[in-house]
Design a protein around this motif. Structure first.
Motif, PDB file in Angstrom:
ATOM      1  N   ARG A   5      34.410  70.739  -3.600  1.00  0.00           N
ATOM      2  CA  ARG A   5      33.223  71.566  -3.818  1.00  0.00           C
ATOM      3  C   ARG A   5      32.018  70.650  -4.034  1.00  0.00           C
ATOM      4  NH1 ARG A   5      33.253  76.262  -8.409  1.00  0.00           N
ATOM      5  NH2 ARG A   5      31.133  77.004  -8.103  1.00  0.00           N
ATOM      6  N   LEU A   6      30.864  71.036  -3.486  1.00  0.00           N
ATOM      7  CA  LEU A   6      29.651  70.245  -3.680  1.00  0.00           C
ATOM      8  C   LEU A   6      29.219  70.292  -5.149  1.00  0.00           C
ATOM      9  CD1 LEU A   6      27.467  71.330  -0.619  1.00  0.00           C
ATOM     10  CD2 LEU A   6      28.939  69.322  -0.819  1.00  0.00           C
ATOM     11  N   GLU A   8      26.137  69.782  -8.078  1.00  0.00           N
ATOM     12  CA  GLU A   8      24.795  70.361  -8.150  1.00  0.00           C
ATOM     13  C   GLU A   8      23.779  69.610  -7.295  1.00  0.00           C
ATOM     14  OE1 GLU A   8      21.902  71.567 -11.768  1.00  0.00           O
ATOM     15  OE2 GLU A   8      24.045  71.734 -12.167  1.00  0.00           O
ATOM     16  N   GLU A  10      24.349  67.551  -4.705  1.00  0.00           N
ATOM     17  CA  GLU A  10      24.715  67.685  -3.291  1.00  0.00           C
ATOM     18  C   GLU A  10      24.325  69.066  -2.756  1.00  0.00           C
ATOM     19  OE1 GLU A  10      28.689  64.865  -3.075  1.00  0.00           O
ATOM     20  OE2 GLU A  10      28.842  66.885  -3.952  1.00  0.00           O
ATOM     21  N   ARG A  11      24.550  70.100  -3.570  1.00  0.00           N
ATOM     22  CA  ARG A  11      24.200  71.452  -3.179  1.00  0.00           C
ATOM     23  C   ARG A  11      22.695  71.581  -2.978  1.00  0.00           C
ATOM     24  NH1 ARG A  11      24.860  73.980  -7.494  1.00  0.00           N
ATOM     25  NH2 ARG A  11      27.126  73.991  -7.507  1.00  0.00           N
ATOM     26  N   LEU A  15      20.939  72.566   0.532  1.00  0.00           N
ATOM     27  CA  LEU A  15      20.141  73.778   0.644  1.00  0.00           C
ATOM     28  C   LEU A  15      18.712  73.485   1.092  1.00  0.00           C
ATOM     29  CD1 LEU A  15      21.401  75.755  -2.470  1.00  0.00           C
ATOM     30  CD2 LEU A  15      21.970  76.158  -0.065  1.00  0.00           C
ATOM     31  N   TYR A  23      21.033  81.222  -1.082  1.00  0.00           N
ATOM     32  CA  TYR A  23      22.132  80.788  -1.944  1.00  0.00           C
ATOM     33  C   TYR A  23      22.531  81.917  -2.882  1.00  0.00           C
ATOM     34  CZ  TYR A  23      24.798  78.181  -5.398  1.00  0.00           C
ATOM     35  OH  TYR A  23      25.782  77.752  -6.242  1.00  0.00           O
ATOM     36  N   ASP A  28      28.854  80.937  -5.317  1.00  0.00           N
ATOM     37  CA  ASP A  28      28.657  79.579  -4.818  1.00  0.00           C
ATOM     38  C   ASP A  28      28.838  79.598  -3.296  1.00  0.00           C
ATOM     39  OD1 ASP A  28      27.950  76.896  -4.986  1.00  0.00           O
ATOM     40  OD2 ASP A  28      30.007  76.227  -5.300  1.00  0.00           O
ATOM     41  N   THR A  74      31.413  80.059   2.417  1.00  0.00           N
ATOM     42  CA  THR A  74      31.928  79.456   1.191  1.00  0.00           C
ATOM     43  C   THR A  74      33.322  78.942   1.533  1.00  0.00           C
ATOM     44  OG1 THR A  74      32.253  79.757  -1.191  1.00  0.00           O
ATOM     45  CG2 THR A  74      32.946  81.577   0.236  1.00  0.00           C
ATOM     46  N   LEU A  81      30.961  76.226  -2.458  1.00  0.00           N
ATOM     47  CA  LEU A  81      30.295  75.591  -1.330  1.00  0.00           C
ATOM     48  C   LEU A  81      30.801  74.172  -1.112  1.00  0.00           C
ATOM     49  CD1 LEU A  81      28.060  76.680   0.540  1.00  0.00           C
ATOM     50  CD2 LEU A  81      26.425  75.425  -0.860  1.00  0.00           C
ATOM     51  N   SER A  82      31.110  73.861   0.144  1.00  0.00           N
ATOM     52  CA  SER A  82      31.571  72.515   0.490  1.00  0.00           C
ATOM     53  C   SER A  82      30.784  72.000   1.693  1.00  0.00           C
ATOM     54  CB  SER A  82      33.072  72.518   0.827  1.00  0.00           C
ATOM     55  OG  SER A  82      33.283  73.054   2.122  1.00  0.00           O
ATOM     56  N   GLN A  83      31.041  70.764   2.038  1.00  0.00           N
ATOM     57  CA  GLN A  83      30.385  70.166   3.197  1.00  0.00           C
ATOM     58  C   GLN A  83      30.749  70.917   4.480  1.00  0.00           C
ATOM     59  OE1 GLN A  83      27.942  67.891   3.149  1.00  0.00           O
ATOM     60  NE2 GLN A  83      27.802  68.295   5.339  1.00  0.00           N
TER      61      GLN A  83
END
Length: 97
Positions: A5-6, A8, A10-11, A15, A23, A28, A74, A81-83
């Motif tokens: 999971r990303l 904060e 990275e998110r 975004l 978002y 997430d 997701t 959320l991931s890459q």
């Protein structure tokens, strides 16, 4: 392979590069609504995305009503959320133009 999971930071960075996506902090997840000329155009778009998603082994949550396609991304295996979501969103954006 574990999907992470990303965090904060990275998110936030991801975004910032996806201005058309909204978002959803409760899930997430990211969401985008697209509108096309008609059902055939919406369905053709979904077909293109389905092929990309299958190759990436990462499948969107989506729905289609006439000329509208709603997409939520997701990663269930990462519980957020991931890459993989970011990469699929970028691919979708490149097709939409």
């Amino acid at each position: 392979m574990t999907i992470r999971r990303l965090d904060e930071a990275e998110r936030a960075e991801a975004l910032s590069g996806l201005p058309e996506w909204r978002y959803d902090p409760g899930r997430d997840a990211i969401h985008r609504r697209l509108t096309f000329l008609d059902f055939a155009a919406a369905f053709a778009f979904m077909t293109r995305i389905a092929i990309l998603a299958e190759k990436a082994d990462h499948h969107p949550e989506w729905s289609n009503v006439w000329n509208r396609v709603d997409i939520t991304l997701t990663t269930h295996d990462a519980d957020g959320l991931s890459q993989r979501d970011v990469a699929l969103a970028q691919a979708i954006d490149s097709i939409v133009g």
